[in-house]
Scaffold this motif. Sequence first.
Motif, PDB file in Angstrom:
ATOM      1  N   LYS A   1       6.908  -1.564 -11.676  1.00  0.00           N
ATOM      2  CA  LYS A   1       6.958  -2.771 -12.530  1.00  0.00           C
ATOM      3  C   LYS A   1       7.843  -3.855 -11.908  1.00  0.00           C
ATOM      4  O   LYS A   1       7.559  -5.055 -12.031  1.00  0.00           O
ATOM      5  N   GLN A   2       8.903  -3.437 -11.211  1.00  0.00           N
ATOM      6  CA  GLN A   2       9.793  -4.421 -10.570  1.00  0.00           C
ATOM      7  C   GLN A   2       9.067  -5.248  -9.506  1.00  0.00           C
ATOM      8  O   GLN A   2       9.472  -6.358  -9.189  1.00  0.00           O
ATOM      9  N   LEU A   3       7.998  -4.685  -8.948  1.00  0.00           N
ATOM     10  CA  LEU A   3       7.254  -5.415  -7.911  1.00  0.00           C
ATOM     11  C   LEU A   3       6.530  -6.630  -8.490  1.00  0.00           C
ATOM     12  O   LEU A   3       6.172  -7.558  -7.756  1.00  0.00           O
ATOM     13  N   ASP A   4       6.317  -6.642  -9.814  1.00  0.00           N
ATOM     14  CA  ASP A   4       5.635  -7.782 -10.453  1.00  0.00           C
ATOM     15  C   ASP A   4       6.313  -9.107 -10.109  1.00  0.00           C
ATOM     16  O   ASP A   4       5.654 -10.139  -9.993  1.00  0.00           O
ATOM     17  N   ALA A   5       7.638  -9.054  -9.924  1.00  0.00           N
ATOM     18  CA  ALA A   5       8.405 -10.280  -9.686  1.00  0.00           C
ATOM     19  C   ALA A   5       8.026 -10.963  -8.366  1.00  0.00           C
ATOM     20  O   ALA A   5       8.328 -12.141  -8.168  1.00  0.00           O
ATOM     21  N   PHE A   6       7.376 -10.232  -7.461  1.00  0.00           N
ATOM     22  CA  PHE A   6       7.134 -10.781  -6.120  1.00  0.00           C
ATOM     23  C   PHE A   6       5.705 -11.301  -5.931  1.00  0.00           C
ATOM     24  O   PHE A   6       5.302 -11.641  -4.826  1.00  0.00           O
ATOM     25  N   HIS A   7       4.945 -11.337  -7.023  1.00  0.00           N
ATOM     26  CA  HIS A   7       3.600 -11.924  -7.008  1.00  0.00           C
ATOM     27  C   HIS A   7       2.742 -11.391  -5.872  1.00  0.00           C
ATOM     28  O   HIS A   7       2.220 -12.160  -5.057  1.00  0.00           O
ATOM     29  N   LEU A   8       2.612 -10.091  -5.820  1.00  0.00           N
ATOM     30  CA  LEU A   8       1.758  -9.480  -4.793  1.00  0.00           C
ATOM     31  C   LEU A   8       0.296  -9.680  -5.192  1.00  0.00           C
ATOM     32  O   LEU A   8      -0.039  -9.658  -6.383  1.00  0.00           O
ATOM     33  N   THR A   9      -0.552  -9.838  -4.187  1.00  0.00           N
ATOM     34  CA  THR A   9      -1.987  -9.971  -4.462  1.00  0.00           C
ATOM     35  C   THR A   9      -2.505  -8.708  -5.130  1.00  0.00           C
ATOM     36  O   THR A   9      -3.422  -8.754  -5.944  1.00  0.00           O
ATOM     37  N   MET A  10      -1.914  -7.578  -4.752  1.00  0.00           N
ATOM     38  CA  MET A  10      -2.311  -6.300  -5.356  1.00  0.00           C
ATOM     39  C   MET A  10      -1.375  -5.204  -4.873  1.00  0.00           C
ATOM     40  O   MET A  10      -0.638  -5.392  -3.902  1.00  0.00           O
ATOM     41  N   ILE A  11      -1.446  -4.048  -5.563  1.00  0.00           N
ATOM     42  CA  ILE A  11      -0.815  -2.837  -5.039  1.00  0.00           C
ATOM     43  C   ILE A  11      -1.930  -1.820  -4.836  1.00  0.00           C
ATOM     44  O   ILE A  11      -2.753  -1.584  -5.718  1.00  0.00           O
ATOM     45  N   GLU A  12      -1.967  -1.257  -3.624  1.00  0.00           N
ATOM     46  CA  GLU A  12      -3.049  -0.360  -3.249  1.00  0.00           C
ATOM     47  C   GLU A  12      -2.627   1.095  -3.448  1.00  0.00           C
ATOM     48  O   GLU A  12      -1.552   1.509  -3.002  1.00  0.00           O
ATOM     49  N   GLN A  13      -3.486   1.845  -4.130  1.00  0.00           N
ATOM     50  CA  GLN A  13      -3.369   3.290  -4.313  1.00  0.00           C
ATOM     51  C   GLN A  13      -1.929   3.769  -4.533  1.00  0.00           C
ATOM     52  O   GLN A  13      -1.399   4.550  -3.746  1.00  0.00           O
ATOM     53  N   PRO A  14      -1.297   3.322  -5.635  1.00  0.00           N
ATOM     54  CA  PRO A  14       0.067   3.808  -5.886  1.00  0.00           C
ATOM     55  C   PRO A  14       0.115   5.299  -6.224  1.00  0.00           C
ATOM     56  O   PRO A  14       1.046   5.991  -5.824  1.00  0.00           O
ATOM     57  N   LEU A  15      -0.895   5.795  -6.970  1.00  0.00           N
ATOM     58  CA  LEU A  15      -0.835   7.174  -7.478  1.00  0.00           C
ATOM     59  C   LEU A  15      -1.789   8.096  -6.721  1.00  0.00           C
ATOM     60  O   LEU A  15      -2.395   7.695  -5.734  1.00  0.00           O
ATOM     61  N   ALA A  16      -1.928   9.311  -7.228  1.00  0.00           N
ATOM     62  CA  ALA A  16      -2.636  10.367  -6.489  1.00  0.00           C
ATOM     63  C   ALA A  16      -4.067   9.983  -6.098  1.00  0.00           C
ATOM     64  O   ALA A  16      -4.746   9.227  -6.789  1.00  0.00           O
ATOM     65  N   SER A  17      -4.499  10.565  -4.985  1.00  0.00           N
ATOM     66  CA  SER A  17      -5.821  10.230  -4.459  1.00  0.00           C
ATOM     67  C   SER A  17      -6.938  10.722  -5.371  1.00  0.00           C
ATOM     68  O   SER A  17      -8.024  10.169  -5.385  1.00  0.00           O
ATOM     69  N   ASP A  18      -6.670  11.789  -6.157  1.00  0.00           N
ATOM     70  CA  ASP A  18      -7.734  12.323  -7.023  1.00  0.00           C
ATOM     71  C   ASP A  18      -7.587  11.829  -8.465  1.00  0.00           C
ATOM     72  O   ASP A  18      -8.161  12.400  -9.384  1.00  0.00           O
ATOM     73  N   ASP A  19      -6.786  10.779  -8.639  1.00  0.00           N
ATOM     74  CA  ASP A  19      -6.523  10.308 -10.004  1.00  0.00           C
ATOM     75  C   ASP A  19      -7.197   8.981 -10.310  1.00  0.00           C
ATOM     76  O   ASP A  19      -7.117   8.058  -9.509  1.00  0.00           O
TER      77      ASP A  19
ATOM     78  N   ASP B   1       0.859  -1.195   0.000  1.00  0.00           N
ATOM     79  CA  ASP B   1       0.000   0.000   0.000  1.00  0.00           C
ATOM     80  C   ASP B   1       0.888   1.235   0.000  1.00  0.00           C
ATOM     81  O   ASP B   1       1.663   1.452   0.934  1.00  0.00           O
ATOM     82  N   ALA B   2       0.752   2.066  -1.061  1.00  0.00           N
ATOM     83  CA  ALA B   2       1.633   3.227  -1.227  1.00  0.00           C
ATOM     84  C   ALA B   2       1.003   4.526  -0.728  1.00  0.00           C
ATOM     85  O   ALA B   2       1.693   5.552  -0.639  1.00  0.00           O
ATOM     86  N   ASN B   3      -0.289   4.532  -0.429  1.00  0.00           N
ATOM     87  CA  ASN B   3      -0.966   5.769  -0.026  1.00  0.00           C
ATOM     88  C   ASN B   3      -0.545   6.951  -0.906  1.00  0.00           C
ATOM     89  O   ASN B   3      -0.141   8.014  -0.410  1.00  0.00           O
ATOM     90  N   SER B   4      -0.589   6.740  -2.225  1.00  0.00           N
ATOM     91  CA  SER B   4      -0.386   7.826  -3.204  1.00  0.00           C
ATOM     92  C   SER B   4       1.034   8.382  -3.260  1.00  0.00           C
ATOM     93  O   SER B   4       1.229   9.524  -3.659  1.00  0.00           O
ATOM     94  N   ALA B   5       2.037   7.588  -2.894  1.00  0.00           N
ATOM     95  CA  ALA B   5       3.402   8.131  -2.816  1.00  0.00           C
ATOM     96  C   ALA B   5       4.127   8.185  -4.159  1.00  0.00           C
ATOM     97  O   ALA B   5       5.254   8.671  -4.221  1.00  0.00           O
ATOM     98  N   TYR B   6       3.511   7.670  -5.231  1.00  0.00           N
ATOM     99  CA  TYR B   6       4.213   7.599  -6.515  1.00  0.00           C
ATOM    100  C   TYR B   6       3.483   8.394  -7.591  1.00  0.00           C
ATOM    101  O   TYR B   6       2.340   8.814  -7.400  1.00  0.00           O
ATOM    102  N   ASN B   7       4.181   8.576  -8.750  1.00  0.00           N
ATOM    103  CA  ASN B   7       3.482   9.062  -9.937  1.00  0.00           C
ATOM    104  C   ASN B   7       3.934   8.238 -11.144  1.00  0.00           C
ATOM    105  O   ASN B   7       4.747   7.323 -10.993  1.00  0.00           O
TER     106      ASN B   7
ATOM    107  N   ALA C   1       8.528   2.278 -13.787  1.00  0.00           N
ATOM    108  CA  ALA C   1       9.563   1.242 -13.896  1.00  0.00           C
ATOM    109  C   ALA C   1       9.848   0.609 -12.533  1.00  0.00           C
ATOM    110  O   ALA C   1      10.040  -0.610 -12.429  1.00  0.00           O
ATOM    111  N   THR C   2       9.851   1.428 -11.490  1.00  0.00           N
ATOM    112  CA  THR C   2      10.047   0.896 -10.132  1.00  0.00           C
ATOM    113  C   THR C   2       8.885  -0.022  -9.763  1.00  0.00           C
ATOM    114  O   THR C   2       9.079  -1.130  -9.253  1.00  0.00           O
TER     115      THR C   2
END
Length: 368
Positions: free
Chosen positions: A203-221, A189-195, A200-201
């Motif tokens: 994308k690297q998480l794909d290798a770890f088979h996460l169930t999901m990534i929560e809210q990587p980008l802005a809260s209004d996006d 869970d990134a709580n909107s810390a990325y854009n 590319a960063t």
Amino acid sequence: MKITEITIRQLKMKLKAPFTTSFGTFHDRDFLVLEAKDESGIVGWGESVAFHSPWYNEETLQTNWHMLEDFLIPLLLNKEIQHPDEVNELFKPIRKNNMAKSTIEGAIWDIYAQQTKQTLAAALGGKKDKIEVGISIGIQNSIDDLVTLVDGYVREGYKRMKIKIKPGWDVEVMRTLRETFPDTAFMADANSAYNLEDAATLKQLDAFHLTMIEQPLASDDIIDHATLQKLIDTPICLDESIHSLEDARKAVELGSTKIINIKIGRVGGLTEARKIHDYCEANNIPVWCGGMLESGIGRAHNVALTTLSNFILPGDTAGSNRYWERDIIDPEVIVKDGYIEVPQQPGIGYEINRETIESFTVAKKTYQ
Ligand code: OSB
Ligand code: MG
């Protein structure tokens, strides 16, 4: 039913351990709880999940108190209502302020369930007698500290580990966890810390088979999330971006989210939460119940909501003992082997411990 009296309390409860997200650290939890009484004397409880500061969204405990006192309570007090679904309609003239609205609405649902002699879970249409839960783990001082914590929660039986991430605390962290715990369900869970430049960063998480990534980008996006989802394999789950059924529909139609985190406060109450649940179920979007470091009252509402059929993935409703030395409900919420048993008493199903609640109260006001 007619609500004839409402009491708001401001509580301050000390967290057992600080909780750090990409947007800040919580040491204490300051929040409001609301007690509503109907004309026959039945009492219902609701919790405002707004924080002391507007970090997660724009609402705060003080803006919630203002909305409740000056707008929402006057709209509701001494009005005849047949069903809690009407509260949503009654509050329509007031824009947003969803956490404030949800505070009252939750108490009305509790009263309605007691009047109709059923559990809140049953009143919502939930059928499960136990729910599966995971745990959300804040940013730590070192990866070693995190590994130790995760190990403890895996042993306790939590069904899925949610790891808070931010730039610089992401790929190496998740790599270590995946290597150390090859069979554990992890998500981030990134709580909107990325854009989008960080694709590319991420994308690297794909290798770890996460169930999901929560809210990587802005809260209004919801546009960039759709673009990002085309670039990464890990399913995106929106949290901060979803405030209503309409938001959910648009995000799903755009392909911005494959899973939705439903938080009762963020969407303005149980009625809207259930609408989002039903829409997602019809559109094959799994949902799960998010958390806001709630006291036992908010936790009880989360347990009830999670009994609905499309809450397929484990939520963030951890046991009371993960947060507090002493919760304000009896019994406390207990997690055993990753499950919480749904209480069987009418309403939210837990007793409010008046003595404990008084000891945490820093302000209080009654409206008639
Ligand atoms: O993003 O889900 C979140 C806590 C505070 C603010 C936002 C979030 C969280 C959590 C904790 O992840 C969930 C919980 O344990 O209640
Ligand atoms: Mg979140």
